[in-house]
Design a protein around this motif. Structure first.
Motif, PDB file in Angstrom:
ATOM      1  N   GLU A 217       0.813  -1.220   0.000  1.00 43.18           N
ATOM      2  CA  GLU A 217       0.000   0.000   0.000  1.00 43.18           C
ATOM      3  C   GLU A 217       0.847   1.271   0.000  1.00 43.18           C
ATOM      4  O   GLU A 217       0.339   2.348  -0.298  1.00 43.18           O
ATOM      5  CB  GLU A 217      -0.924  -0.017   1.217  1.00 43.18           C
ATOM      6  N   SER A 267       3.031  -2.329   3.908  1.00 44.77           N
ATOM      7  CA  SER A 267       1.584  -2.385   4.112  1.00 44.77           C
ATOM      8  C   SER A 267       1.203  -1.443   5.244  1.00 44.77           C
ATOM      9  O   SER A 267       1.952  -1.284   6.205  1.00 44.77           O
ATOM     10  CB  SER A 267       1.162  -3.816   4.444  1.00 44.77           C
ATOM     11  N   ILE A 268       0.044  -0.816   5.123  1.00 42.06           N
ATOM     12  CA  ILE A 268      -0.459   0.049   6.191  1.00 42.06           C
ATOM     13  C   ILE A 268      -1.109  -0.779   7.285  1.00 42.06           C
ATOM     14  O   ILE A 268      -0.984  -0.484   8.471  1.00 42.06           O
ATOM     15  CB  ILE A 268      -1.494   1.046   5.631  1.00 42.06           C
ATOM     16  N   SER A 269      -1.815  -1.832   6.892  1.00 39.60           N
ATOM     17  CA  SER A 269      -2.637  -2.577   7.833  1.00 39.60           C
ATOM     18  C   SER A 269      -1.939  -3.765   8.483  1.00 39.60           C
ATOM     19  O   SER A 269      -2.477  -4.368   9.398  1.00 39.60           O
ATOM     20  CB  SER A 269      -3.914  -3.056   7.123  1.00 39.60           C
ATOM     21  N   ASN A 270      -0.750  -4.134   8.029  1.00 40.34           N
ATOM     22  CA  ASN A 270       0.021  -5.185   8.702  1.00 40.34           C
ATOM     23  C   ASN A 270       1.510  -4.870   8.547  1.00 40.34           C
ATOM     24  O   ASN A 270       1.876  -3.800   8.065  1.00 40.34           O
ATOM     25  CB  ASN A 270      -0.327  -6.576   8.154  1.00 40.34           C
ATOM     26  N   ILE A 369      -4.659   4.105  -0.155  1.00 35.77           N
ATOM     27  CA  ILE A 369      -5.364   4.007   1.127  1.00 35.77           C
ATOM     28  C   ILE A 369      -6.741   3.354   1.001  1.00 35.77           C
ATOM     29  O   ILE A 369      -7.510   3.331   1.952  1.00 35.77           O
ATOM     30  CB  ILE A 369      -5.499   5.397   1.781  1.00 35.77           C
ATOM     31  N   ASN A 371      -7.591   0.110   0.718  1.00 37.60           N
ATOM     32  CA  ASN A 371      -7.748  -1.055   1.580  1.00 37.60           C
ATOM     33  C   ASN A 371      -7.846  -0.653   3.048  1.00 37.60           C
ATOM     34  O   ASN A 371      -8.627  -1.214   3.817  1.00 37.60           O
ATOM     35  CB  ASN A 371      -6.586  -2.023   1.383  1.00 37.60           C
ATOM     36  N   TYR A 372      -7.044   0.349   3.435  1.00 39.91           N
ATOM     37  CA  TYR A 372      -7.088   0.829   4.824  1.00 39.91           C
ATOM     38  C   TYR A 372      -8.479   1.351   5.168  1.00 39.91           C
ATOM     39  O   TYR A 372      -9.035   1.036   6.221  1.00 39.91           O
ATOM     40  CB  TYR A 372      -6.050   1.928   5.023  1.00 39.91           C
ATOM     41  N   LEU A 373      -9.062   2.141   4.279  1.00 42.22           N
ATOM     42  CA  LEU A 373     -10.399   2.676   4.524  1.00 42.22           C
ATOM     43  C   LEU A 373     -11.438   1.565   4.542  1.00 42.22           C
ATOM     44  O   LEU A 373     -12.386   1.601   5.317  1.00 42.22           O
ATOM     45  CB  LEU A 373     -10.750   3.710   3.455  1.00 42.22           C
ATOM     46  N   VAL A 375     -10.944  -1.648   5.443  1.00 41.22           N
ATOM     47  CA  VAL A 375     -10.802  -2.467   6.650  1.00 41.22           C
ATOM     48  C   VAL A 375     -11.241  -1.710   7.900  1.00 41.22           C
ATOM     49  O   VAL A 375     -11.905  -2.250   8.774  1.00 41.22           O
ATOM     50  CB  VAL A 375      -9.342  -2.944   6.803  1.00 41.22           C
ATOM     51  N   ASN A 376     -10.871  -0.430   7.985  1.00 37.46           N
ATOM     52  CA  ASN A 376     -11.116   0.332   9.207  1.00 37.46           C
ATOM     53  C   ASN A 376     -12.428   1.114   9.211  1.00 37.46           C
ATOM     54  O   ASN A 376     -12.957   1.412  10.280  1.00 37.46           O
ATOM     55  CB  ASN A 376      -9.953   1.293   9.454  1.00 37.46           C
TER      56      ASN A 376
END
Length: 403
Positions: A217, A267-270, A369, A371-373, A375-376
């Motif tokens: 990401e 990755s932002i989320s992991n 961003i 995927n981040y948006l 997931v969160n």
């Protein structure tokens, strides 16, 4: 959040076309800002209602005030992150309390008083003195506007940008920069230009990567000199002992090219990390090295790999390689197999065509961003940030796009 200006040495000057224009064209139009300020994000889409219910001035007077140009003069060096803060209320408040002086080209004096006291919390000491965050603001008014801690001036700005101005230290080297911000096709575009700054990085042709599979990401792309490989590598995978340093030295001696494109992919989320190098590695030397250390090995399609870190290490690192590229990654082979087989080529990504300067780039940052948006915030928003750096005939340019 983004603004107009003249420049005085040692002083940040940030001017906005008008608060209403910035709000309408950025916060209500650009998908990322629109989402972040909605009830699903930080929930600041109530600002219009707040103004109408809190202020006693007529709607016409409020609209007149919000349509007026404003210029902030400050000693503060603003970073990219601060300038593009999606929380516009916090950004405006920061601009106010950190400005030495402010020019507001509106004669709606009562609206100014209401917004300054009721919305931003200033204390009115007298008709010509306010305090905010222990800072005094001496007020002068004339037929042109309202001036805080400064002599009245006329408004002189020919820019059509929503925000424009001049800054120092954008890239932390005390250089002067002019900038301007516009919105086109629901995409915010900010351009920073400096006659003084000189980029230290080598330029590269991005089209060399168009058929590569780059995943992650956050993509940071630059050109590396072979001798700089150890310091680059250690920024992400720090060696802990002399043996680790010897291993890095071996890799340097095995790379066939003297210069090559490097891509750090995170990755932002992991915690996934990939260090991609568009370069050939001496596979004969590599095989000898791996066999001498009894490294675990395998293959994924056309890629071979070795477990590069010690098997006892908790966060293991693999080396994946083919003829003209190699990747250091903490992604396990099973998942890497999914990435290498299913991820689309770089040229087919949603943001590749948005990169205007594909040749002679000094640096490129891509922040996806979406995927981040998802997931969160359970959002299906297609959103990204692109930052290009290049030298344009002696004018060093940093261009930022936000969708």
């Amino acid at each position: 959040m983004i603004l107009i200006a003249l420049f005085t040495f040692g002083e940040t000057t940030i001017g906005i076309k008008s608060p209403l224009a910035v709000y309408t064209e950025i916060y209500e139009t650009v998908p990322f800002y629109r989402f972040v300020n909605s009830t699903e994000g930080i929930g600041q889409d109530y600002i219009k209602e707040l103004l109408s219910t809190t202020l006693e001035s007529t709607n016409t007077n409020i609209q007149n005030f919000l349509n007026a140009p404003m210029v902030f003069y400050s000693d503060k060096d603003y970073s990219f992150g601060e300038l593009f803060n999606p929380n516009y209320f916090n950004l405006l408040f920061d601009l106010m309390v950190n400005s030495k002086s402010i020019a507001i080209y509106s004669t709606e004096y009562d609206v100014f008083n209401e917004i300054f006291t009721k919305i931003f919390g200033a204390n009115k000491v007298s008709n010509d003195l306010y305090t905010l965050e222990e800072k005094n603001f001496a007020i002068q008014k004339n037929e042109v506007g309202i001036f805080l801690n400064m002599e009245p001036t006329t408004y002189d700005n020919n820019s059509n940008a929503l925000v424009s101005g001049s800054l120092e230290n954008v890239l932390n080297e005390n250089n002067l920069w002019d900038f301007y911000v516009t919105v086109d096709s629901r995409t915010l575009k900010a351009t920073f230009e400096s006659k003084d700054y000189r980029g230290a990085q080598k330029n590269f042709d991005l089209t060399l990567l168009e058929n590569k599979k780059l995943f992650g990401e956050v993509l940071n792309i630059q050109k590396l000199d072979k001798t700089n490989f150890p310091s680059y590598f250690e920024n992400f995978l720090t060696p802990l002992d002399d043996e680790s340093k010897n291993v890095i030295g071996f890799i340097v001696n095995s790379i066939k090219e003297e210069e090559f494109i490097a891509v750090s992919s995170q990755s932002i989320s992991n915690n996934e990390l990939n260090l991609f190098f568009e370069a050939s590695i001496d596979t004969y030397k590599l095989r000898e090295f791996a066999e001498a250390r009894n490294m675990e090995e395998g293959n994924i399609g056309t890629y071979n790999y070795y477990l590069w870190s010690n098997q006892s290490v908790e966060n293991q690192v693999y080396l994946y390689f083919i003829e003209d590229e190699f990747i250091f990654s903490n992604v396990l082979p099973d998942k890497m197999n999914v990435y290498l087989s299913e991820i689309q080529r770089f040229k087919n990504t949603k943001y590749y065509e948005e990169i205007e300067r594909k040749e002679s780039l000094n640096s490129l940052l891509i922040l996806d961003i979406s995927n981040y948006l998802s997931v969160n915030f359970y959002s299906s928003l297609d959103s990204w940030v692109i930052k290009e750096e290049y030298d344009n005939n002696g004018l060093y340019t940093v261009e930022i796009k936000i969708k």
